[in-house]
Design a protein around this motif. Sequence first.
Motif, PDB file in Angstrom:
ATOM      1  N   PHE A 185       0.818  -1.204   0.000  1.00 33.50           N
ATOM      2  CA  PHE A 185       0.000   0.000   0.000  1.00 33.50           C
ATOM      3  C   PHE A 185       0.856   1.259   0.000  1.00 33.50           C
ATOM      4  O   PHE A 185       0.351   2.362   0.171  1.00 33.50           O
ATOM      5  CB  PHE A 185      -0.936  -0.004   1.213  1.00 33.50           C
ATOM      6  N   GLY A 186       2.172   1.080  -0.198  1.00 35.35           N
ATOM      7  CA  GLY A 186       3.088   2.215  -0.188  1.00 35.35           C
ATOM      8  C   GLY A 186       3.706   2.476  -1.547  1.00 35.35           C
ATOM      9  O   GLY A 186       3.329   1.872  -2.555  1.00 35.35           O
ATOM     10  N   ILE A 187       4.691   3.379  -1.545  1.00 29.69           N
ATOM     11  CA  ILE A 187       5.312   3.827  -2.795  1.00 29.69           C
ATOM     12  C   ILE A 187       6.805   3.541  -2.833  1.00 29.69           C
ATOM     13  O   ILE A 187       7.501   4.014  -3.737  1.00 29.69           O
ATOM     14  CB  ILE A 187       5.072   5.332  -3.012  1.00 29.69           C
ATOM     15  N   SER A 188       7.323   2.772  -1.895  1.00 33.84           N
ATOM     16  CA  SER A 188       8.765   2.537  -1.846  1.00 33.84           C
ATOM     17  C   SER A 188       9.226   1.752  -3.068  1.00 33.84           C
ATOM     18  O   SER A 188       8.501   0.916  -3.608  1.00 33.84           O
ATOM     19  CB  SER A 188       9.155   1.772  -0.579  1.00 33.84           C
ATOM     20  N   ASP A 189      10.461   2.017  -3.488  1.00 32.56           N
ATOM     21  CA  ASP A 189      11.094   1.188  -4.508  1.00 32.56           C
ATOM     22  C   ASP A 189      11.691  -0.062  -3.889  1.00 32.56           C
ATOM     23  O   ASP A 189      11.755  -1.112  -4.538  1.00 32.56           O
ATOM     24  CB  ASP A 189      12.176   1.992  -5.235  1.00 32.56           C
ATOM     25  N   ALA A 190      12.129   0.054  -2.644  1.00 32.44           N
ATOM     26  CA  ALA A 190      12.618  -1.114  -1.902  1.00 32.44           C
ATOM     27  C   ALA A 190      12.585  -0.827  -0.411  1.00 32.44           C
ATOM     28  O   ALA A 190      13.168   0.154   0.043  1.00 32.44           O
ATOM     29  CB  ALA A 190      14.027  -1.492  -2.333  1.00 32.44           C
ATOM     30  N   ALA A 191      11.871  -1.676   0.323  1.00 28.55           N
ATOM     31  CA  ALA A 191      11.878  -1.646   1.784  1.00 28.55           C
ATOM     32  C   ALA A 191      12.551  -2.941   2.230  1.00 28.55           C
ATOM     33  O   ALA A 191      11.993  -4.023   2.066  1.00 28.55           O
ATOM     34  CB  ALA A 191      10.459  -1.561   2.334  1.00 28.55           C
ATOM     35  N   ILE A 192      13.766  -2.839   2.757  1.00 25.18           N
ATOM     36  CA  ILE A 192      14.619  -3.997   3.009  1.00 25.18           C
ATOM     37  C   ILE A 192      14.843  -4.158   4.515  1.00 25.18           C
ATOM     38  O   ILE A 192      15.200  -3.191   5.193  1.00 25.18           O
ATOM     39  CB  ILE A 192      15.977  -3.841   2.305  1.00 25.18           C
ATOM     40  N   ILE A 193      14.643  -5.373   5.005  1.00 28.22           N
ATOM     41  CA  ILE A 193      14.753  -5.651   6.437  1.00 28.22           C
ATOM     42  C   ILE A 193      15.770  -6.762   6.683  1.00 28.22           C
ATOM     43  O   ILE A 193      15.822  -7.756   5.948  1.00 28.22           O
ATOM     44  CB  ILE A 193      13.400  -6.086   7.022  1.00 28.22           C
ATOM     45  N   PHE A 194      16.548  -6.607   7.755  1.00 29.84           N
ATOM     46  CA  PHE A 194      17.504  -7.627   8.189  1.00 29.84           C
ATOM     47  C   PHE A 194      17.090  -8.147   9.567  1.00 29.84           C
ATOM     48  O   PHE A 194      16.865  -7.372  10.494  1.00 29.84           O
ATOM     49  CB  PHE A 194      18.915  -7.037   8.278  1.00 29.84           C
ATOM     50  N   SER A 195      16.978  -9.473   9.677  1.00 31.02           N
ATOM     51  CA  SER A 195      16.632 -10.092  10.957  1.00 31.02           C
ATOM     52  C   SER A 195      17.047 -11.551  10.937  1.00 31.02           C
ATOM     53  O   SER A 195      17.016 -12.198   9.879  1.00 31.02           O
ATOM     54  CB  SER A 195      15.122  -9.992  11.215  1.00 31.02           C
TER      55      SER A 195
END
Length: 248
Positions: A160-170
């Motif tokens: 539902f957003g406009i990001s080109d990349a939302a990257i998470i490290f876990s």
Amino acid sequence: MIKCHFEWKETIVTILADSDFFVEIARKEIAACRFILENYISKNPFFKTTLETYGKDPSAPPLIQRMIEAANTFGIGPMSTVAGTIAESAVLKMKEAGAVIAVVDNGGDIALYNAGEKPLVIGIYAGKSDFKNLGFSIEPAPDILGICTSSGTVGHSISFGISDAAIIFSKNVALSDAAATALGNALTTTGAENIKKALFVIQVPGIDGAVLVEGKDIGFWGKIPEIVKAHIDYDLITKGKNVKTVNF
């Protein structure tokens, strides 16, 4: 190093491993996870469709419980975690069987185990943003690492957003997958300040770091691997016929 493209129903992955033996272990685990998931959905169809918190189910298989717990952390539907959870399960089986290098990229949601002697570089693919030919250098470590990506401009997954990349490290790959979705959803307006605000959404226990890319802007939170120059070849992106996905 063996590289294998594998498709099982809607699951489309790239597998990297020391040998064909470990690739086959990953294939079998992915198929087993799909069976568990489909069986649960057949009895609980709301699990597949809800975009909101799903109630805890102590009687559910562990795979399903991990999905529910991770998604509920961010108040989103459990299917937001499916790719990362399946990738994590496959890499865990490979690790238990003795693999030194084990990577499963499930459409941009990556579970990675690197017990080798050298870093592995995972590229950043952020569509038409200004950030090109960059990657994360992942040092050898004893734990499986989740590197999960959501995008509002690349791929077919719901955002539902406009990001080109939302990257998470876990180290919890299911949680990483859920957080990537939540972070991608949180960015609805362009600008560096809005990126900064969006990053507050994923600051919960278990999340090590995050990167959020939109156009010419990029934001960072927490601990992330070293960013290095890398040649990003579109042909390496995990995708099926007529399907575009985000990955390395």
